[in-house]
Design an enzyme around this catalytic site. Structure first.
Site, PDB file in Angstrom:
ATOM      1  N   LYS E 198      -7.221   7.878  52.179  1.00 36.74           N
ATOM      2  CA  LYS E 198      -7.558   8.065  53.584  1.00 36.74           C
ATOM      3  C   LYS E 198      -7.148   9.479  53.938  1.00 36.74           C
ATOM      4  CE  LYS E 198      -5.878   5.540  57.287  1.00 36.74           C
ATOM      5  NZ  LYS E 198      -5.343   4.251  57.789  1.00 36.74           N
ATOM      6  N   ARG E 200      -7.367  12.594  57.034  1.00 42.06           N
ATOM      7  CA  ARG E 200      -7.774  12.970  58.393  1.00 42.06           C
ATOM      8  C   ARG E 200      -8.875  14.011  58.354  1.00 42.06           C
ATOM      9  NH1 ARG E 200      -2.369  13.492  60.193  1.00 42.06           N
ATOM     10  NH2 ARG E 200      -1.765  11.485  61.045  1.00 42.06           N
TER      11      ARG E 200
END
Lengths: 319, 319, 319, 319, 319, 319
Positions: E198, E200
């Site tokens: 994951k 940003r």
């Protein structure tokens, strides 16, 4: 006074164990002794109340550990707690003479090390630093986990004898535990060294034999030690030195405990001069005619000043 | 004795502050007091040496904090250090009366909290646990970070009065700080409560006015407190109670400090009976004809036994 | 083995600083050395892993502080942390020779007291107790706040000389800091005492003068000290004693550090016998023909046994 | 602001337990509240992040211990850890009301002393000092080993009543543990004292009897306490006072916990005025028409200022 | 039960955070849960009173840190203080799930390390040891200075999957901080490893991109983690794994926090089976049809037994 | 320099573990390195003596933990003790590389957590604060109870690669414990992530299989880690990456331990560039032609300056 850092002004508090010395320090620094109430309740419990706030100040509490010893120790600790809880910026406990310094090791089983316990108590009461003079053993510094200034009256005493220009002198010790410091004293005076050895008679724990090791015949002897309590060992040493042909005998020691009948006994002996300091108060009746009392006040005051200003204390002793 | 766990045998050491009480405890437990040397050097410094090893043992040091207070406290701490460094399995310091318990808060600025400091000193000396009786304030337990047994002579004293079957009685306190405990005493006797209030005169810090709150007229009054020091407050209370029409007056308190002239003053007053305990030794000259001394020895001994065996102490008090 | 209390069985762990001594202790106690992995990673970091659990056991970690000193100290501390985190019942760190014991005071400004720091590190790593032999200064015991057994090889060494029945002997010390212990040695042998004094020349900090204080002419001299490092002082002492007419010269000391070229230098001198112990391993090349090595293993083993069983250690020395 | 010493500027942080009070303090000092993120994760764990550095600053964290109590306590501790690890110069935790202050002693076996534990937690989190108001027992100060300022709203409350010039007044307490402080209140108002005594019925632990000790007939009664929780005792006291003929009744207490149904119950009773402070936030629905809320903000702000500048706090109270 | 050493019997106390688990432990050990009063006062303050004495006993306090988190933490600490002050022989705090374990480092400036503070609080409250399961980071053990047993449900979970004999499987992690433990899981199952990453989006702190690293196409994926809180990351991971062609998806994690809407969200997804444990209670409404809850009770009970008897815990895991 | 608060001037002391780096810091700050004697006695014991007083000063001791590791650690601790006992105002120990950081958890039974012990030792020696760079695990910050600045060379290293503008790049890690930090590195470079997984062969503890997870074919790979010790894992990673079709390979890591034969082995491999820092000295023979050494000196110096002046350190990193 110089530039301060981190803490407020110097505040001086005098415990009841060495008021005169504290006043001399106060004079040197031109800082008045701070006032406080000291009450002894009928149950002997002590109570103190400061007259003014010490919040953030750089506080020095001056208290020597002479008799009444336990009251003086507790007074010192209670004052420390009081200063701590009043949010003093820094608390330095100044005890020119430290009690219980001879309970510094277990040289037999099942005994305490009270000097370490006293050090712990000073810390637990809230002291940040400590100052003292001529600890019985230098190692006692290691009993404290707070930093401190362990000073010595060695220079004050040895300078006095250097200035005397004794001819034909020898330095002697009456306690073999003081042998190394005695050697330093002799080296500073640039004279030889001798020892008075005391040894228990085998099969008779009370009696003991005293001998002189080294040459004292026809010499002026400076007998050195850190403290004189009842004077028993010193008197024996003087006698055996005389028996071995010593000329003039001088006594030199830092801490004048002089518990009775020390003064009386010393007065009877052929001692040329007794040289000591005021780390403990010497009441009039103990001040013998041949006694010279050198003050440690200026040294303590100067160290307090340097500690306050963050300047080197070692330099004071050219170190 | 029951089954032990974790530690060796019980060892009892008696400090010089309450020898007789320690002997009673020793008798109850059928465990002799362990012997040791206690030396006071000419400089007042104390020195102890145990006669036998306490390695791994479950040691109880019994020392009350009566006069000479500071010597007794230091003796207790030095003994504790000695036991600790001799590798005792567990050390419980038993002080039936705790000195400095009234220095337990800062009710004005710039004062110490000496009771906390004493608690810290007991811990730093090496104690694992403590036992004491009727602390001036229950909160002092919270000054210790080690566990302890804070006992009370309340049952011993109140049972005595319950058995007396006083008719027409009232319980009174001379100190409003003791009001709640006074209420408990009254509730146990199932009688009413009254107060003697002392208040400083405005504009005259020395003088004060005393009044009685509640009804004492024609009643037999049991005046209760935790300790009697000089007896000043008690004497004033007895007088004002009499002025307010009290019949017989009884005094009940745990700790008989009875500092002179307490005994003399109490002797002069119309007091029916003085009931106290032996948490502190009461010398012959202070034992008034109307004085009843109840012993806390059995209670302490039983608690020591239970602590040693890991049994409940609370059950001893049906709690 | 006797009755245990509180902890499980004895577990012995040997550090890499004195394996042979640890094996002797293991033999005496009939308790095998517990095994563990000791890994040195390429970045020199050490790692240990015990082969078996020590949960609740009474663990003794034996590690002397000879070279490589810092690795040995860290190994001891890491092992202690490992034993502590594995929930040992009690951890006793046994270091027959303690490094840094000479950094025990500030005899000049701006120096450390490393011995105190080492003591603190042993405690912070999780040790409950410690054992050691002939600390450089007895006061170092006071650096520890945990209890410990500070033993001495004094009896082992002095018994050896008593049994030798040397005639016409004198005990001498080469370090005035050892004067008092030298006196005790002399007293046990019932012979006189002498000193070798070393003093720096004024105006030349490198050079120094050596003198003998006391009478050694025609005498057999036992030169005593706690440790011999490079042997420099000892060699000078032997030379000046010979110059002063000494007959046979014996050396007696506890800790055989014998850093090169100590063995070589001592081999060159007219020394009758060198008597020492195995508190530190002495590799073959340092074992001189005139060297007698007395073992401290039985003493340490017996003390471990007594500590484990909660019996007096002092009694072992008739104290 | 005055001259600073040792630390940087004042930084104020407000916990979520008393935002309005913190804002008043901020206004008085003309120092803005420092901003920070306070996040509650879905698992209820709190997280804080300061918006600016507090390195070397003199930080005051203001947080009262009202509901949600445990969240507020943990928030205070987490903030303290955060400030400490961000290298604040000095951290003072200001909790106008301290939770768990009633768990301050073991008055029965097998209970905790939670107030001591809270004090320890504040210290272990990194606080250097603390400030609080009207601790349930003054002794709780001794639970802290860090220094602190324990203030009182006594003057704020008593001045209010002095200015009211109540005629024919008497001060009463509903809790005998507050008797001594009640006496001080009465002395300041120069009026008599009375007590409401509550006692459990024998044989029925639920029921209890309430009596009035002292004279209240026809008098205006000021009923004083440190806090009002559910108001149960207060309501009973009002009723019995009325039964005993009291005229107007006033309530005075520092900490308005006022847990439901306190406000409702108090609203029903014939109370002339309820005088309290804002040591805890009082939501609108609890603000009764006859309630006067005096602010402690100026007192706290002034003490913060004096603490910051190293000036006496005692002087603020003419002590 | 085996032979005890040092402490008395096992005493089990259950906090209100995991009653059912505590009962299972009690059943395994055949030791009843000890009873006590737990009162919540109207001001939310907690109060406890043990029904029986724990003097000298070996006490285990079982309390998990699920919601209400702060109340559960304080309850645990207050109980610990209570047990400590009642002179428990040894106190082991057992918290199968530790709150605040994710606040374990400063990965940005001006944030706390709350996990260390919680560890300190547990120690300061009086705990001797602790037990817990699958700490978020193994390093948290180093936050404690007391020894502890940090257990893992790894074997319980991985054995379950080994017994399932999944074909064509791959282990995946949704948190890169769990990569190493994921590798161990994969190695035990002897299958490959993959990661869901994951990241940003740059310039948009809210949005983030999820990618799969490694091969999952047509594979049965076991998604592993230490805990599932809201399930957000897990749900995203399931979706991206499906998008990448994964067949059956299994979830495996130790701590079922499952804060709403975790259960609802997980129920919507195509997950074959959710395998977790009972370190935290899972209320009925969160128990999904495809959820398998494995109990840690036997493991905890067996470790308690071994800790009590001083036997190896490592052996339990064949280590 | 800016305005000081609380402490005196900056004093810089360089340990022997990173002299060159300390000189660079000294240059940046325009503050000379303070001089002192460092003596190694023949028994390897270290001794230090400061040439000037540090009383009240703000002291920074710079010492990295490269080989000889144990000597360097002890030197750091002894210096700290020395500075502490000389009454330094504040002591910050700066160790750019921390030894034993990999002994940070018990991932198997019966092993130590040496990193916590080292943290404790730094505190017990007297340090007030610490600074370090890229701890092996961020949680190690929580091992310290003193505040500190844990810096990172992440920005220095990643900026270097950002400026390189590598096309077609991927970041890879050779240690799954570094996966999360690898992700951050990849995110900063805005490139994908891959992993080299090493797994032990079942039934053969020595052998292991290495695989690549993620796509590296035809890509330029930046292999990142916190330190390179012997380079074994790195070399294997380079080989498998090449086997999987990687183009240019770069190495990036903070701590260049480079224990032999690391430099030789790395020299043999097809590595485009090795980028590291000077947290540890790199002797000439290890400086490969393709090695770029970025200095952390300016960062450390700037943080020292900000710490001294009480300014934010986080701001330095735009945080």
């Amino acid at each position: 006074m110089g530039e301060l850092f981190g803490y407020g002004d110097i505040k001086l508090y005098a415990g009841s164990g060495c008021l005169e010395l504290a006043e001399q320090i106060s004079n040197y620094l031109d800082v008045p002794l701070s006032s406080y109430d000291l009450v002894e309740f009928p149950n002997e419990n002590l109570f103190v109340r400061l007259h003014g706030s010490v919040r953030g100040q750089d506080v020095y509490l001056i208290q020597s550990h002479g008799p009444p010893v336990h009251r003086n120790i507790m007074e010192m600790l209670i004052m420390t707690d009081c200063l701590y809880r009043d949010s003093a910026g820094r608390i330095t406990v100044v005890f020119p003479y430290m009690a219980y310094a001879r309970s510094d090791k277990k040289d037999q089983p099942r005994v305490p090390i009270t000097a370490r316990m006293v050090a712990d108590m000073i810390e637990v009461a809230g002291a940040d630093r400590y100052m003292t003079i001529d600890l019985h053993a230098g190692q006692i510094q290691g009993f404290f986990s707070i930093p401190g200034d362990v000073l010595t009256a060695f220079h004050i005493l040895s300078d006095y004898f250097v200035n005397k220009r004794l001819r034909n002198a020898v330095v002697a010790t009456a306690d073999l535990g003081f042998a190394k410091k005695g050697r330093n004293f002799a080296a500073t005076l640039n004279v030889p060294l001798a020892f008075v050895e005391k040894r228990r008679d085998i099969g008779n724990t009370r009696a003991h034999a005293t001998t002189v090791i080294g040459d004292v015949k026809g010499k002026n002897v400076v007998l050195v030690d850190d403290e004189v309590l009842t004077g028993g060992s010193m008197c024996e040493a003087v006698e055996i030195l005389k028996e071995n042909g010593a000329e003039d005998i001088y006594l030199s020691f830092t801490h004048p405990l002089l518990v009775p009948p020390a003064a009386e006994e010393l007065a009877k002996l052929p001692i040329k001069e007794i040289v000591t300091t005021n780390t403990l108060p010497i009441p009039k009746e103990k001040r013998l005619p041949n006694m010279t009392i050198l003050s440690v006040a200026d040294m303590l005051a100067e160290v307090i000043l340097r500690a306050h200003e963050g300047r080197s204390v070692g330099e004071l002793f050219n170190e």
